[in-house]
Design an enzyme around this catalytic site. Structure first.
Site, PDB file in Angstrom:
ATOM      1  N   LYS A 112      -5.068  77.315 -20.037  1.00  0.00           N
ATOM      2  CA  LYS A 112      -5.513  78.509 -19.306  1.00  0.00           C
ATOM      3  C   LYS A 112      -7.026  78.672 -19.344  1.00  0.00           C
ATOM      4  O   LYS A 112      -7.613  79.239 -18.421  1.00  0.00           O
ATOM      5  CB  LYS A 112      -4.887  79.761 -19.913  1.00  0.00           C
ATOM      6  CG  LYS A 112      -3.410  79.674 -20.146  1.00  0.00           C
ATOM      7  CD  LYS A 112      -2.634  79.740 -18.867  1.00  0.00           C
ATOM      8  CE  LYS A 112      -1.157  79.699 -19.139  1.00  0.00           C
ATOM      9  NZ  LYS A 112      -0.349  79.951 -17.978  1.00  0.00           N
TER      10      LYS A 112
HETATM   11  C1  LIG Z   1       1.283  75.978 -23.087  1.00  0.00           C
HETATM   12  C2  LIG Z   1       1.850  76.215 -21.741  1.00  0.00           C
HETATM   13  N1  LIG Z   1       2.435  75.204 -21.099  1.00  0.00           N
HETATM   14  C3  LIG Z   1       2.964  75.368 -19.876  1.00  0.00           C
HETATM   15  C4  LIG Z   1       2.947  76.591 -19.237  1.00  0.00           C
HETATM   16  C5  LIG Z   1       3.516  76.706 -17.850  1.00  0.00           C
HETATM   17  O1  LIG Z   1       2.484  76.693 -16.906  1.00  0.00           O
HETATM   18  P1  LIG Z   1       2.694  77.378 -15.474  1.00  0.00           P
HETATM   19  O2  LIG Z   1       3.024  78.802 -15.753  1.00  0.00           O
HETATM   20  O3  LIG Z   1       1.406  77.208 -14.781  1.00  0.00           O
HETATM   21  O4  LIG Z   1       3.823  76.674 -14.839  1.00  0.00           O
HETATM   22  C6  LIG Z   1       2.355  77.676 -19.873  1.00  0.00           C
HETATM   23  C7  LIG Z   1       2.295  79.020 -19.249  1.00  0.00           C
HETATM   24  O5  LIG Z   1       1.903  79.230 -18.186  1.00  0.00           O
HETATM   25  C8  LIG Z   1       1.766  77.482 -21.131  1.00  0.00           C
HETATM   26  O6  LIG Z   1       1.137  78.481 -21.731  1.00  0.00           O
HETATM   27  N1  LIG Z   2       2.866  80.895 -19.554  1.00  0.00           N
HETATM   28  C1  LIG Z   2       1.990  81.917 -19.123  1.00  0.00           C
HETATM   29  C2  LIG Z   2       2.672  82.909 -18.233  1.00  0.00           C
HETATM   30  C3  LIG Z   2       1.715  83.496 -17.252  1.00  0.00           C
HETATM   31  O1  LIG Z   2       1.296  82.478 -16.428  1.00  0.00           O
HETATM   32  P1  LIG Z   2       0.094  82.518 -15.409  1.00  0.00           P
HETATM   33  O2  LIG Z   2      -0.359  81.100 -15.343  1.00  0.00           O
HETATM   34  O3  LIG Z   2       0.644  83.035 -14.160  1.00  0.00           O
HETATM   35  O4  LIG Z   2      -0.981  83.405 -15.945  1.00  0.00           O
HETATM   36  C4  LIG Z   2       1.311  82.539 -20.325  1.00  0.00           C
HETATM   37  O5  LIG Z   2       1.113  81.841 -21.289  1.00  0.00           O
HETATM   38  O6  LIG Z   2       0.987  83.690 -20.336  1.00  0.00           O
END
Ligand SMILES: Cc1ncc(COP(=O)(O)O)c(C=O)c1O
Ligand SMILES: N[C@@H](CCOP(=O)(O)O)C(=O)O
Length: 465
Positions: A112
């Site tokens: 993120k």
């Molecule tokens: C460590 C981790 N891996 C994978 C994901 C999944 O990613 P996305 O929500 O973009 O599919 C998340 C949350 O978003 C996460 O925090």
């Molecule tokens: N897995 C995410 C959930 C929110 O996802 P986002 O990519 O839409 O912000 C988290 O860790 O918060």
């Protein structure tokens, strides 16, 4: 370049307005009106660029000329200077033709940070230019919240409110949200699961009176800039494996579908991606949807990869929009079905188009643990549980000839209990997070109730009109 809503009933916006808006006013998600295109020669010319230079090259077409080039370059360089690895997102070989793309060298140890560090700077820049303030709300299953708080803490033009599911995030994740001493940061522990938190955020956006009163903005991957910034590491990794002269496949630990949608966007921009493989944990709604064509929610299970404990996968809407030939009416029909009955069925032609690009698989809690142990033994590499889910799924889809890149979305030290149980190793937090586990926590517990959350936000934001 302007941005259109997947539901077709909101005005098209320029880049900066789309970024500040977060969710479109019709409840849809913004997407670029067309995908910028890079020829093979243009992609070849990107080889050898440092990550910030590559980001500037790949992202500039999305700005529609709204941010002056020297300003954007400064924001990008500042964003990636917060990363602790010189390559920003290094690629590590773990098998014959398999690689982990390490996306966790930013301040909060998850992918993120890659987008959030840039998004915070973009928003701050636009708000300062306009002399405005914004109230940011975000929902998190654990990682988005910490990354957003780190990126926005202390920024005078924004107040940030992060909703996380009470008792359902790892202790490290919780403390990354609750130990900030910045006056503009508010951590809210909501009595519910991530889908409840995300539902509350979307409901706040859809309450237009509230939205306008507090100048609401969002930092979840509903915000286009989040997806945009994540496109860059698909380019960086594919380039180091021979793109555009050699195709690459990616397996992505998936929850809200933002990360893998960025891979789809990279492909639409000309990057030769062979397959995009969705990896889920036991919360396997996307794997079930790809195999049956029916998107049907059921209860959320708590797993060892809590950030993927999600049923309502927001960015799947962006893919549906593309698969339906950008037909907003179809998207509206599907989303109404989801709202009314928790399900919708994807039309055959659209499903075929989705299957032409994507595969999917799931990893159970036991398979995640086995994968952490097996990868440590075979490659001396310690996976976090989210990446492990994807390594498990990737193994079933690797073709041998095409390099398989698994997105390494988090550092194992964010999930020490699950990692230690699986491997016997207690992963250590990096030195810059010394003190995190003993610092004082500050957060408020709230029920999953729109009115109460809105009241809380209204009373504390400095952006209220
Ligand atoms: C460590 C981790 N891996 C994978 C994901 C999944 O990613 P996305 O929500 O973009 O599919 C998340 C949350 O978003 C996460 O925090
Ligand atoms: N897995 C995410 C959930 C929110 O996802 P986002 O990519 O839409 O912000 C988290 O860790 O918060």
């Amino acid at each position: 370049m302007d941005y259109v809503s997947t539901r077709g009933d909101a005005p098209a916006l320029g880049f900066s307005d789309a970024v500040l808006a977060g969710l479109a006013r019709d409840g849809g998600l913004y997407v670029p009106r067309e995908w910028p295109q890079f020829s093979a020669a243009e992609i070849r010319a990107m080889r050898g660029l440092a990550y910030p230079d590559l980001a500037i090259r790949v992202l500039t077409p999305f700005l529609g000329g709204e941010i002056a080039a020297p300003v954007f370059e400064r924001l990008v360089r500042e964003a990636y200077a917060t990363f602790r690895h010189e390559a920003v997102c290094p690629l590590v070989q773990t098998g014959k033709n398999t690689f982990i793309l390490e996306l966790f060298h930013g301040p909060t140890l998850a992918f993120k940070d890659v987008a959030m560090q840039l998004l915070a700077r973009l928003m701050d820049h636009t708000l300062a230019e306009r002399g405005q303030r914004a109230t940011i709300v975000g929902a998190t299953s654990g990682d988005t919240g910490g990354a957003a708080i780190d990126a926005f803490a202390g920024r005078d033009r924004t107040d940030i409110f992060i909703l996380f599911p009470h008792g359902k995030v790892s202790p490290v994740q919780q403390r990354q949200m609750t130990t900030s001493s910045a006056a503009n940061v508010h951590a809210l522990s909501v009595e519910g699961n991530f889908d409840d938190c995300q539902g509350l955020v979307k409901d706040m956006f859809n309450d237009h009176a509230f939205r306008d009163k507090v100048s609401l903005s969002g930092v979840n991957s509903i915000n286009w800039a989040r997806i945009m910034a994540q496109i860059v590491y698909y380019f960086s990794s594919a380039l180091s494996l021979g793109a555009p002269d050699r195709p690459v496949s990616f397996t992505v630990p998936t929850g809200n579908f933002g990360d893998i949608f960025a891979g789809y966007a990279a492909k639409r921009m000309g990057l030769p991606i062979e397959r995009l493989i969705i990896a889920t944990n036991d919360n396997d709604i996307l794997a079930r949807t790809l195999s049956s064509g029916e998107y049907r929610t059921k209860g959320v299970f708590a797993t060892t990869s809590p950030s993927m404990d999600i049923q309502v996968s927001s960015n799947f809407e962006r893919l549906l929009f593309e698969a339906a030939g950008r037909n907003a009416e179809t998207v509206r029909r599907y989303m109404n079905g989801l709202k009314q009955s928790g399900a919708f069925t994807i039309e055959a032609g659209e499903l075929k188009r989705i299957r032409a690009e994507f595969d999917a698989g799931r990893a159970t809690v036991d398979e995640v643990a086995l994968t952490i142990r097996a990868t440590l033994e075979a490659s001396n590499y310690l996976l976090d549980p989210h990446t492990a889910a994807a390594v498990h799924v990737a193994a079933a889809h690797a073709s041998g000839a095409v390099p398989m890149v698994v997105l390494g979305t988090a550092h194992p030290a964010k999930f020490p209990a699950a990692v230690e149980t699986a491997s016997g190793i207690d992963p250590v937090l990096p030195a810059w997070l010394d003190g995190l586990m003993t610092a004082d926590e500050k957060y408020t517990i709230l029920p999953s109730d729109l009115k109460m959350v809105e009241d809380y936000v209204s009373r504390r934001t400095r952006a209220a009109r």
